[in-house]
Structure formats: structure tokens, C-alpha cells
Design a protein around this motif. Structure first.
Motif, PDB file in Angstrom:
ATOM      1  N   TYR A   4     -13.555 -17.005  21.911  1.00 36.48           N
ATOM      2  CA  TYR A   4     -14.434 -15.821  21.982  1.00 36.48           C
ATOM      3  C   TYR A   4     -14.215 -15.050  20.698  1.00 36.48           C
ATOM      4  CZ  TYR A   4     -15.120 -16.580  27.007  1.00 36.48           C
ATOM      5  OH  TYR A   4     -15.469 -17.088  28.235  1.00 36.48           O
ATOM      6  N   ARG A  28     -10.992 -15.766  18.967  1.00 34.86           N
ATOM      7  CA  ARG A  28      -9.779 -15.783  19.797  1.00 34.86           C
ATOM      8  C   ARG A  28      -9.874 -16.906  20.811  1.00 34.86           C
ATOM      9  NH1 ARG A  28      -8.979 -10.251  22.400  1.00 34.86           N
ATOM     10  NH2 ARG A  28      -7.487 -11.498  23.600  1.00 34.86           N
ATOM     11  N   ALA A  30      -9.676 -19.083  24.013  1.00 36.91           N
ATOM     12  CA  ALA A  30      -9.518 -18.862  25.452  1.00 36.91           C
ATOM     13  C   ALA A  30      -9.141 -20.170  26.134  1.00 36.91           C
ATOM     14  CB  ALA A  30     -10.810 -18.311  26.039  1.00 36.91           C
ATOM     15  N   PRO A  46      -2.362 -17.292  35.781  1.00 34.88           N
ATOM     16  CA  PRO A  46      -2.383 -15.832  35.766  1.00 34.88           C
ATOM     17  C   PRO A  46      -3.695 -15.309  35.183  1.00 34.88           C
ATOM     18  CG  PRO A  46      -0.996 -16.694  34.019  1.00 34.88           C
ATOM     19  CD  PRO A  46      -1.398 -17.859  34.855  1.00 34.88           C
ATOM     20  N   SER A  47      -3.915 -14.054  35.403  1.00 35.74           N
ATOM     21  CA  SER A  47      -5.120 -13.421  34.878  1.00 35.74           C
ATOM     22  C   SER A  47      -5.173 -13.597  33.366  1.00 35.74           C
ATOM     23  CB  SER A  47      -5.072 -11.936  35.251  1.00 35.74           C
ATOM     24  OG  SER A  47      -6.124 -11.259  34.654  1.00 35.74           O
ATOM     25  N   GLY A  48      -6.298 -13.986  32.845  1.00 38.59           N
ATOM     26  CA  GLY A  48      -6.437 -14.197  31.410  1.00 38.59           C
ATOM     27  C   GLY A  48      -6.123 -15.611  30.973  1.00 38.59           C
ATOM     28  N   ALA A  49      -5.778 -16.479  31.916  1.00 38.94           N
ATOM     29  CA  ALA A  49      -5.411 -17.849  31.559  1.00 38.94           C
ATOM     30  C   ALA A  49      -6.616 -18.688  31.142  1.00 38.94           C
ATOM     31  CB  ALA A  49      -4.697 -18.515  32.733  1.00 38.94           C
ATOM     32  N   GLY A  50      -7.793 -18.279  31.571  1.00 36.62           N
ATOM     33  CA  GLY A  50      -9.003 -19.012  31.197  1.00 36.62           C
ATOM     34  C   GLY A  50      -9.728 -19.655  32.370  1.00 36.62           C
ATOM     35  N   LYS A  51      -9.365 -19.278  33.599  1.00 37.01           N
ATOM     36  CA  LYS A  51      -9.991 -19.877  34.780  1.00 37.01           C
ATOM     37  C   LYS A  51     -11.494 -19.606  34.831  1.00 37.01           C
ATOM     38  CE  LYS A  51      -7.405 -17.459  37.583  1.00 37.01           C
ATOM     39  NZ  LYS A  51      -6.650 -16.647  36.597  1.00 37.01           N
ATOM     40  N   SER A  52     -11.851 -18.338  34.664  1.00 35.60           N
ATOM     41  CA  SER A  52     -13.282 -18.000  34.728  1.00 35.60           C
ATOM     42  C   SER A  52     -14.048 -18.666  33.585  1.00 35.60           C
ATOM     43  CB  SER A  52     -13.482 -16.487  34.651  1.00 35.60           C
ATOM     44  OG  SER A  52     -12.924 -15.882  35.787  1.00 35.60           O
ATOM     45  N   THR A  53     -13.402 -18.805  32.454  1.00 36.68           N
ATOM     46  CA  THR A  53     -14.060 -19.467  31.334  1.00 36.68           C
ATOM     47  C   THR A  53     -14.388 -20.914  31.698  1.00 36.68           C
ATOM     48  OG1 THR A  53     -12.895 -18.040  29.778  1.00 36.68           O
ATOM     49  CG2 THR A  53     -13.824 -20.079  28.905  1.00 36.68           C
ATOM     50  N   ARG A  69     -17.340 -20.801  34.018  1.00 36.49           N
ATOM     51  CA  ARG A  69     -18.591 -20.466  33.308  1.00 36.49           C
ATOM     52  C   ARG A  69     -19.092 -21.635  32.469  1.00 36.49           C
ATOM     53  NH1 ARG A  69     -16.377 -15.080  32.743  1.00 36.49           N
ATOM     54  NH2 ARG A  69     -15.661 -15.567  30.639  1.00 36.49           N
TER      55      ARG A  69
END
Ligand code: ADP
Ligand code: MG
Lengths: 229, 289
Positions: free
Chosen positions: A11, A14, A16, A35-42, A45
Motif C-alpha cells: 500500500y 508499504r 502488507a 494479529p491485527s494488521g497482519a494482512g488478513k483483510s488484504t 480483498r
């Protein structure tokens, strides 16, 4: 059914996701944890083509979806059921209309719409709430509507991004058990979560991400949060 | 059948969009009605003037209004000696007055009309020259001939066309802006809904279709209103003009209207293209799916 091959995602420079390789077979049930920010939602998506990878390939059912043009994206999404943390229900429409929406948009015949919507609502155990509006339902019920909507068109793949993120443990467990039941009917189910409790209560395949990289992939696994400090 | 069901779904969504539009619907329709009425009015007028000019420009008739007291016969005799004159008809002031009273309810005044000669010529090129001769003659007070009127009308028509086009263009631009704003508001209030639809795999055109149709609906309604206004205006103007032209030119009674149906169709096409085009452009800009 789902395959990520050498996937990188930045992104604005940076990173992800870093060289993610992943394969989930037809009818499999898997968690994506981290953990949050690990890239799961990415990852999610990328799978429903809300994002494209910076490099690498993403396959759904053997098709490289990074190469789909804009007009083909709706066709892809109709083959996916997608469940979101915030449910994404249409607030001014009833439960029935929410679930029926995509069928009507595809021009499915009225009787057939009713039949399929009722059957989906039966699966999620909400037959008696079809006339309710989303804000009249509990979080768990709203998420079940979201799941009914996701399965109403009979998709081979169901993606859920933190489906229990807004729910209490009891409702969370209900939701994952429901998703597991759906997978038993042959649907490939892929759930991202950082909820230890639901992962550990099911003992299914667990893929873990850490800082954008696959850090583990075990069958009937558990998810252990890192303790900090 | 499937297509029909999809279409009916789009129409239902359009209705919801219009409901959401509220007062801004009326703003859009009002400004579009103004634009279309002006355009349609100019269109009517120029088309009418064009046909009047064409008909009158080819007329070989000159009307000469005689001075009081002179004997119309002797003037007529002199006129008939002129070259290129084919026929001279005397319309005595009493006869003209009776005719006028018969066709219109005129109060019983003293007869204001002069004796008149209707002079038929043999060829169009002679109209101007003969008119000049007549004007110079003693017994003749005043000369009128269609060609001269036609020429003035034509000049007026050209002016009307130019200003009409300019005003319509300006109003169309304003309309596009208002429509764009309205549709943008609808899109903003529906952002989340649109996002959800798109994630479900709903076709972009099923999402944008209702917005475009909403614009087209503005065009349709505005075209209907504008046509009614023009029609009413035309009935009114015709009633006035008919009264004034009697006894002025022999062609006064003739109908020169540009049909209301073609007018409506032109306005419909214009209104719907502006409406649908404006909202298609806006939704293309703001609905990224
Ligand atoms: N749209 C975005 N623009 C910029 N950075 C983003 C965007 N989405 C996610 N990120 C970043 O990418 C990384 C992974 O995010 P995400 O996939 O949402 O993680 P998770 O879902 O595991 O919490 C995070 O560092 C996040 O800040
Ligand atoms: Mg996330």
C-alpha cells in the motif's frame, strides 16, 4: 479452489503481504489467523477483487482473477459468498429483501426467489424474521442474515472476514458452527479471524499470517496469541 | 422474461431514487422546463416565421391603401396602366368593414378602414419596383406587400434563432449542473448501498441504471410540461394575431404552425438526453465500481 501464488501487496510502498503462497482445496474449511494488521483483510480483498496484488497471482476455481477486467468482477463476486465483520446489510430493506437482492438483480423469477430466500433463511435459522429490519435484530442475527445472503445464490466459495469481530462468544460460536455446517454441504469456506476461542473450538485447518507472511499452516490446529512482553 | 424482471427491478430502484430526491426533483424539473420551453418556443416561432416568409415572399400581391375622398375607381384605372400589373381589385372600405364585423365581434364604431386596392402582378421581380411607383402616386396613402414583411420577418427570425440557441445552450449547461448535483446527492446518500451491491456482484449498469433513468424521468416530465406551456402560449398568440392581421394582408387566415407533436418529440429527445446524459456522466464520475 483458492490459490495465492507468490503474492506481494504494497500500500503506497508499504508492504502488507510478502510472498504469500496458499492453497485451499475444494470443500475445505480453513481459518486465516493473525494479529491485527497482519494482512488478513488484504488477503480477503484480493480474493474478491477489491484489491489487486502488486505482484503474483490469485486463483479462484482455476481462474487467475488478477487478470479479470472490470466487467468480469461482478461475475466473480456472484460465485463467491462474502461475509463481513460489519454485516453490510441494506438498512432500509427487510431481512427477506436483503437476502433476495442479488437474485432480483439477476432477474430470477419471483417464486424461485421466495423459495431460495426461505431455504437460505432456514439454513441460518431465521425463517421467522424475514419481515424484520436489520436494526431490529441482534448482532448475531444480523450476521446470520449476512450469511444467508452470502449463500442464497449457491456459491462454491464462502469468504468471511472477521465474521465474529463484533459478536459475543456465544453468538460467535453459533456463527462458526453455522459456517462449518455450510462447508459440510460442499462449499469451500475461508474465514479470517483473530478470535482464539472460535478457532480453538473447531480444530480445523489454521493458516497464520504474521506481518504479511505465512507463518504457519496446520491441519486441526489451534491459534495461540503471542504474549507480548 | 428475465430481462423484463431485471428491468422492472431497475424501475423500482428508480422510483426509490426519485422519492429520495424530494425537493431537488422539483428544482431540476423547473429549470429543465424553463430551458425546454424557451427552446421549444423559439423553435415554434422560427418554424412558423420560416413558412410565413416562404409563403409571403412568393406572393405577387400588393395592397395599396387609398387616401380618403379619392375615387377608388380612378386610382385603380391609373394603377392598371402600370407595367407588370395583371389585375386590380377594389375593396371598398364599407365591404372590408362588413367582412371584419362579420368575422370578429367589433364594437359599432365609425368605419376606420380605408378603401383598398389589391394589385396582382405578373412576375415577382416587379414587386419592389411597382411598390415604389405606387407609393409615389397621389391617391395612395400607404403600400404594403408581403415580400417586404417577409424580409423583416426573416431578419427577426435570424435574430431569434441566434439568441434562442445561445439562451438554450446556457440553460442546458445550468440544467446539467443541477442534475449532476442532484444525482450526486443521491449517490452520496447511497454510497454504502452501492458498495454493498457491488460486493454482491450486482452489475454496474443495474446500479447506475436507476440513476440514469431518474435523469431521463426528469427529461420526460419536463418535456410534457414545456409542451403544454408552448401549446397554451400558441393558442393565446394565435387568437391575438388572427385579430390583428385581418385586412392587413390577404394571407392572414392561413395556418402556419409547426406541429405540436414534432415539437413535443424534439423537446422529449432534448430533455431526455440532457437528463439521462447528465446523470450518466455524474454516476460515471462518482460511482467507482
Ligand atoms: N487501504 C489501505 N491503505 C493503506 N494501508 C492499508 C490499507 N489496508 C490495509 N493497510 C495496511 O496493510 C496492513 C495489513 O492490513 P489488513 O490486511 O487490514 O490486516 P488485518 O486484516 O490482518 O488486520 C496494515 O499495516 C494496514 O495498515
Ligand atoms: Mg482485518
Amino acid at each position: 479452489m483458492i490459490r495465492l501464488q507468490n503474492v506481494y501487496k504494497d500500500y503506497g510502498g508499504r508492504p502488507a503481504l510478502v510472498n504469500v503462497n496458499l492453497h485451499i482445496g475444494v470443500g475445505e474449511f480453513a481459518f486465516l489467523v493473525g494479529p491485527s494488521g497482519a494482512g488478513k483483510s488484504t488477503v480477503m480483498r484480493l480474493l474478491y477483487r477489491e484489491e489487486k496484488p502488486t505482484s503474483g497471482q490469485v486463483f479462484i476455481g482455476g481462474i487467475d482473477i488478477t487478470r479479470l477486467d472490470r466487467a468480469q468482477v461482478p461475475l466473480l463476486r456472484r460465485r463467491l459468498g462474502i461475509v463481513f465483520q460489519d454485516y453490510k446489510l441494506l438498512p432500509k430493506q427487510t431481512v427477506f429483501d436483503n437476502v433476495a437482492y442479488i437474485l432480483r438483480a439477476l432477474g430470477v423469477e419471483r417464486m424461485e426467489v421466495s423459495r431460495r430466500v426461505r431455504s437460505a433463511l432456514t439454513v441460518v435459522n431465521l425463517e421467522d424474521k424475514e419481515d424484520a429490519y436489520p436494526d431490529e435484530l441482534s448482532g448475531g442475527e444480523q450476521q446470520r442474515v449476512g450469511i444467508a445472503r452470502a449463500i442464497v445464490n449457491g456459491p462454491p466459495v464462502l469468504l468471511a472476514d472477521e465474521p465474529t469481530g463484533n459478536l459475543d462468544p456465544v453468538a460467535s460460536l453459533e456463527i462458526v458452527q453455522l459456517l462449518e455446517r455450510i462447508s459440510q454441504r460442499g462449499t469451500t469456506v475461508f474465514i479470517s479471524t483473530h478470535d482464539q476461542f472460535i478457532v480453538n473450538s473447531l480444530r480445523k485447518r489454521v493458516v497464520s499470517l504474521k506481518a504479511g507472511q505465512v507463518a504457519g499452516d496446520v491441519d486441526s490446529g489451534v491459534y495461540e496469541m503471542e504474549t507480548i512482553g | 422474461m428475465r430481462q423484463l424482471r431485471i428491468l422492472s427491478g431497475v424501475v423500482v430502484e428508480t422510483m426509490q431514487g426519485l422519492k429520495q430526491g424530494g425537493w431537488s426533483n422539483w428544482l431540476v424539473v423547473s429549470i429543465l422546463v424553463i430551458a425546454l420551453t424557451i427552446f421549444g418556443g423559439v423553435l415554434q416561432l422560427t418554424m412558423t416565421l420560416k413558412s410565413v416568409v416562404a409563403a409571403w415572399g412568393s406572393q405577387l400581391v400588393i395592397s395599396a391603401y387609398l387616401k380618403d375622398g379619392d375615387d377608388p375607381r380612378s386610382v385603380a384605372r391609373t394603377v392598371s396602366q402600370l407595367p407588370d400589373v395583371k389585375l386590380v381589385e377594389i375593396v371598398p372600405r364599407d365591404v372590408a368593414w362588413q367582412e371584419m364585423q362579420a368575422s370578429f365581434k367589433v364594437a359599432s364604431l365609425a368605419n376606420p378602414l380605408p378603401n383598398t386596392l389589391h394589385i396582382q402582378l405578373t412576375r415577382p421581380e416587379a414587386v419592389e419596383k411597382t411598390a415604389l411607383c405606387l407609393r409615389a402616386m397621389d391617391g395612395i396613402e400607404h403600400v404594403r406587400y408581403p415580400l417586404a414583411v417577409a424580409r423583416n420577418l426573416n431578419r427577426f427570425r435570424q435574430f431569434l434563432e441566434a439568441t434562442g440557441v445561445a439562451v438554450t445552450a446556457a440553460l442546458t449547461a445550468a440544467t446539467l449542473m443541477v442534475i449532476g448535483n442532484t444525482i450526486q446527492l443521491v449517490i452520496q446518500s447511497r454510497m454504502r448501498e452501492i458498495e454493498i451491491q457491488s460486493l454482491m456482484g450486482v452489475s454496474p449498469w443495474y446500479i447506475k441504471g436507476p440513476l440514469v433513468l431518474q435523469g431521463a424521468a426528469y427529461g420526460l416530465v419536463s418535456a410534457l410540461v414545456a409542451t403544454s406551456l408552448i401549446w397554451a402560449g400558441r393558442v393565446y398568440v394565435e387568437a391575438c394575431v388572427a385579430g390583428q392581421l385581418v385586412g392587413f394582408l390577404p394571407l392572414a387566415g392561413q395556418q402556419f404552425g409547426y406541429g405540436m407533436l414534432p415539437t413535443f418529440l424534439v423537446l422529449l429527445v432534448l430533455g431526455v438526453s440532457v437528463g439521462a446524459g447528465g446523470s450518466a456522466w455524474t454516476s460515471g464520475r462518482y460511482v467507482k465500481i
